[in-house]
Every structure is written in C-alpha cells, then in structure tokens.
Design an enzyme around this catalytic site. Sequence first.
Site, mmCIF file in Angstrom:
data_model
loop_
_atom_site.group_PDB
_atom_site.id
_atom_site.type_symbol
_atom_site.label_atom_id
_atom_site.label_comp_id
_atom_site.label_asym_id
_atom_site.label_seq_id
_atom_site.Cartn_x
_atom_site.Cartn_y
_atom_site.Cartn_z
ATOM 1 N N GLY A 87 0.771 -1.234 0.000
ATOM 2 C CA GLY A 87 0.000 0.000 0.000
ATOM 3 C C GLY A 87 0.806 1.290 0.000
ATOM 4 C CG ASP A 88 3.469 4.528 1.689
ATOM 5 O OD1 ASP A 88 3.760 5.064 0.599
ATOM 6 O OD2 ASP A 88 3.674 5.087 2.785
ATOM 7 C CG LEU A 89 6.614 -1.478 -2.535
ATOM 8 C CD1 LEU A 89 7.036 -2.034 -1.192
ATOM 9 C CD2 LEU A 89 6.232 -2.611 -3.476
#
Length: 291
Positions: A198-200
């Site tokens: 989700g926040d790579l």
Amino acid sequence: MPIDISPAILDQCTDILDAEVLNTRYIGGGDINVARILETNKGRFFFKMNSGKDAFSMFAAESMGLKLMAKANVIGVPKVLGLGQNGQQAFLLLEFIEKAEHIPDDFWESFGQQLAALHKNTSDQFGLDHNNFIGSLPQVNDRRNDWVSFYIECRLEPQVKMACDSKLLHRTHLHQFESLYRYLPELMPPEAPALIHGDLWSGNFMCSIKARPYLVDPAVCYAHREMDLAMSKLFGGFDRRFYLAYEEAFPLQPGFGQRLKPFQLYYLMVHLNLFGSSYLNSVSEILNHYS
Ligand code: ADP
C-alpha cells in the site's frame, strides 16, 4: 548518545521486552516518526514514537497491517512486539532487522517473486475490515465489490476533499477529476482483490543482512495489485530485475502502461496533502491528460 525517550515510555518498553534498555540510537529514513534502535541486555529492538493526535491509532493500524502481511508468510515482515502510549506520546516496538550494507544481485529477484506471492493473497472484496493510514493521513477501507468504485470513493475522493479543504485544489481540478473518473472503467479490466503493502516506496522495504526482503510501514488493504507497482515507480523505480521477476511470477494484464499514471495519482495526492503544493504540477499533468 543519551537516551531521549521519556522514562514512562522506557518503563513500558522494559515491561514489553522484559529487558533492560541500555541505550538508544538514532535511525534515519522515515518520513513521519521518530525512529530509534533500543539496545538492551537482550539484544536490539526497533522503536518508533510519535506525539501527533492520531499517533496511537496509527501504530495500532500499522501493527495490524504488519501482522496481516506476516500471516501470508511469503515475505519478511518484522515481528510486532508491542505498542503503547503515555499522554500524547505513542510508540511501536518491532523486531530489529539488520540492513545489508550492499544489496546483492539476487535480492531483486527474490523481492519481485515474494511481492507477487503476497499479491496472490486475495479476498472476496476490495477494502479491509478496518481503516488505516498512509503516512499520517487517514485511509478509508470500506468494502466494495468493484475496484473502480473503491478507487474513486475510498482512495481519490477523500484525498481530493482534503486538498480542497486546504485550498490546494480548486474547482477546475474537481471537473478534471470527474473526467478522469469516466475513463477509469475502460482503463481497468476486472482484477481480483490482492493484499498489497500500500505504500511501496524505497524507504519501506529493506534488504536484511541475509539478503531477505522485508516490508515495513505498510498501508495494507485488498486492492488492485498494480497500486504497489505504481508507487514503486513513482520516484525512479526499483531495479529492473524486481519487475521482471514479479511479471514472471504473476503476469500483469495488458495495459499496465495506461493504468500507471492514474494509479500514481493517488500517491501524488497523498504527497500533495502531506507535503504541499510542490506536488500540484505532477497532479495536474495527469489530470490534463484526461480532460
Ligand atoms: P516512518 O513511519 O517514520 O516512515 P519507518 O517505519 O518507515 O518510519 O522506519 C524508518 C526507517 O527505519 C526505515 O526506512 C527503515 O530503514 C528503518 N526500519 C523500519 N523498520 C525497521 C525494523 N523493524 N528494523 C530495523 N530498521 C527498521
């Protein structure tokens, strides 16, 4: 270096770890929190602290996200050891992962394969059973059967509203978002919900000294898996071997090139809301393409 964590919080850490904290060391790299290594008589631990108004909820959500990824058992995730708060201050304690000094060549292939394996974890709907955060911004995870509605209603719209409320976006931008929404169904063929980090970005994965990929600081949910790839490519991209290994393990549907910018738009909106108007040009460039 002096211990700069309050005695009340250190006491809680001592209880959780059942260890004596001997020292704390600065560790850089994060965007949002104060991060430290706790050196104890039982080894090293990773500690994050924040005194913002949502700090405890942020760490509670982060620990749920880490546990959900760990349950998939396909990629390294630091163990959650505990969390707590004292007054305004909240903290999270994790297993300490020692970073490799140099990333070895075969790391990227394992990372691509293991991210693909994470993405093979599916659910009957998009979303999650709880809301969480991306950076310090709230992230809505209401369940939806259809990806495009989820992406518009739970990802773009809350960010658009936030940016309008703080006058970062104006009426013309709103019309542009409406035009983009009309394009999304044809750009996005059906895809199963995938468990994503989700926040790579590059600060949220680590290569351990044993060359094992680890994911940290997630904003998990069941989403379109290309969200992770789009974020990974927002600031220059990872090594090409990562993408080759991913594609081999879990081929993408045709048309990723056309979906990339619309997916990056969410992350740019998050940056706009977190860091301000320097991200407006990048947001506008994508919107201009669809209006
Ligand atoms: P923030 O929430 O402030 O962005 P992160 O969770 O991303 O903080 O952590 C900041 C940095 O600390 C990361 O970039 C990573 O290098 C390192 N880090 C994160 N988790 C661990 C861990 N469990 N063990 C060792 N280092 C870690």
